[in-house]
Design an enzyme around this catalytic site. Structure first.
Site, PDB file in Angstrom:
ATOM      1  N   HIS A  91       1.454  -2.755   3.188  1.00  0.00           N
ATOM      2  CA  HIS A  91       0.829  -1.443   3.046  1.00  0.00           C
ATOM      3  C   HIS A  91       1.249  -0.612   4.254  1.00  0.00           C
ATOM      4  O   HIS A  91       1.503  -1.144   5.344  1.00  0.00           O
ATOM      5  CB  HIS A  91      -0.693  -1.570   3.010  1.00  0.00           C
ATOM      6  CG  HIS A  91      -1.213  -2.250   1.769  1.00  0.00           C
ATOM      7  ND1 HIS A  91      -0.995  -1.758   0.497  1.00  0.00           N
ATOM      8  CD2 HIS A  91      -1.957  -3.380   1.609  1.00  0.00           C
ATOM      9  CE1 HIS A  91      -1.566  -2.551  -0.393  1.00  0.00           C
ATOM     10  NE2 HIS A  91      -2.149  -3.548   0.247  1.00  0.00           N
ATOM     11  N   CYS A 134       4.312   2.251   1.371  1.00  0.00           N
ATOM     12  CA  CYS A 134       3.988   3.654   1.167  1.00  0.00           C
ATOM     13  C   CYS A 134       4.217   4.424   2.462  1.00  0.00           C
ATOM     14  O   CYS A 134       4.113   3.879   3.566  1.00  0.00           O
ATOM     15  CB  CYS A 134       2.533   3.808   0.730  1.00  0.00           C
ATOM     16  SG  CYS A 134       2.196   3.191  -0.945  1.00  0.00           S
TER      17      CYS A 134
END
Length: 247
Positions: A91, A134
């Site tokens: 992440h 991301c």
């Protein structure tokens, strides 16, 4: 008829005859589908002749520590290294990765560890970072209007200087552009990694041409998220001085 790689001179292409090393640092906890990506990468490494190391579920500091071990091992090798791949999957937000401990580390800290200044074994050698994370929470619905295609090519004809800049011979490939989400399927893995592995394994050409094909495939596809169509494309940042052939 000789291949494109065979037609290149020593000055045109990197020498890939020595060791090829790969390091994958991946957070798999709470990232469904990431193990599918790891398996695909391992198959790609084997097909391309890379010796691979995989480390999972690291704290933020662990990304730095494992990359430091990787660098030290290369610097201590008796035989030369031709190229390295470092794949980072976690992440993240713009410029950072999140460890399994929810702390974060700056991507620039990791990139800097393998520069020509900081890694003797890879001085003047290609260093490829692939980042599946991301870079924000924006979502791209796509645009109907086809933009004009423009581009410039700058050719440098000067002789090779006796010293190299600190930041040459690096390739940073991001799953998405700044500020946007990267997409991962809970069973099929991430769109970016799966597309990249398919192209790198099954196509020939220098790496920037291969990445253009990755971008084309991703841009042509349409993903569904929450019942809404989304578009996504990777971003490539290159300071390579020569052509890099994996096949």
């Amino acid at each position: 008829m000789s291949s494109e790689a065979e037609q290149s001179t020593d000055q045109d292409a990197y020498d890939m005859s020595d060791a090829r090393l790969a390091l994958t640092l991946c957070i798999t906890k709470n990232r469904a589908g990431s193990e599918t990506d790891v398996k695909a990468l391992e198959q790609m490494y084997e097909a391309l002749g890379f010796k691979s190391t995989v480390r999972r579920n690291l704290p933020a500091k662990g990304f730095w520590e494992e990359l430091e071990k990787f660098r030290e091992a290369m610097d201590q090798m008796k035989d030369p290294v031709s190229c390295c791949f470092v794949v980072l999957m976690a992440h993240g937000e713009e410029g950072i990765l999140q460890g399994v401990d929810d702390n974060t580390i700056q991507l620039e800290e990791l990139f800097a560890m393998l520069t020509n200044k900081n890694c003797r074994a890879l001085r003047g050698k290609p260093k490829v970072f692939i980042v599946q994370a991301c870079r924000g929470d924006q979502k791209d619905s796509g645009e109907v209007v086809q933009p004009k295609e423009t581009g410039e090519t700058v050719l440098l004809s000067k002789e090779q200087p006796p010293k190299l800049p600190t930041y040459t011979d690096a390739l940073h490939v991001f799953a998405t552009v700044e500020g946007y989400l990267a997409y991962r399927h809970e069973n099929d893995g991430s769109f970016f990694i799966q597309t990249l592995v398919d192209v790198f394994t099954n196509m020939k050409g220098h790496i920037l041409d291969l990445l253009t094909e990755v971008t084309r495939r991703m841009a042509d596809a349409e993903l569904m998220q929450g019942g809404k169509p989304r578009k996504v494309n990777p971003e490539v940042q290159s300071t390579l001085r020569k052509l890099l052939y994996l096949q």
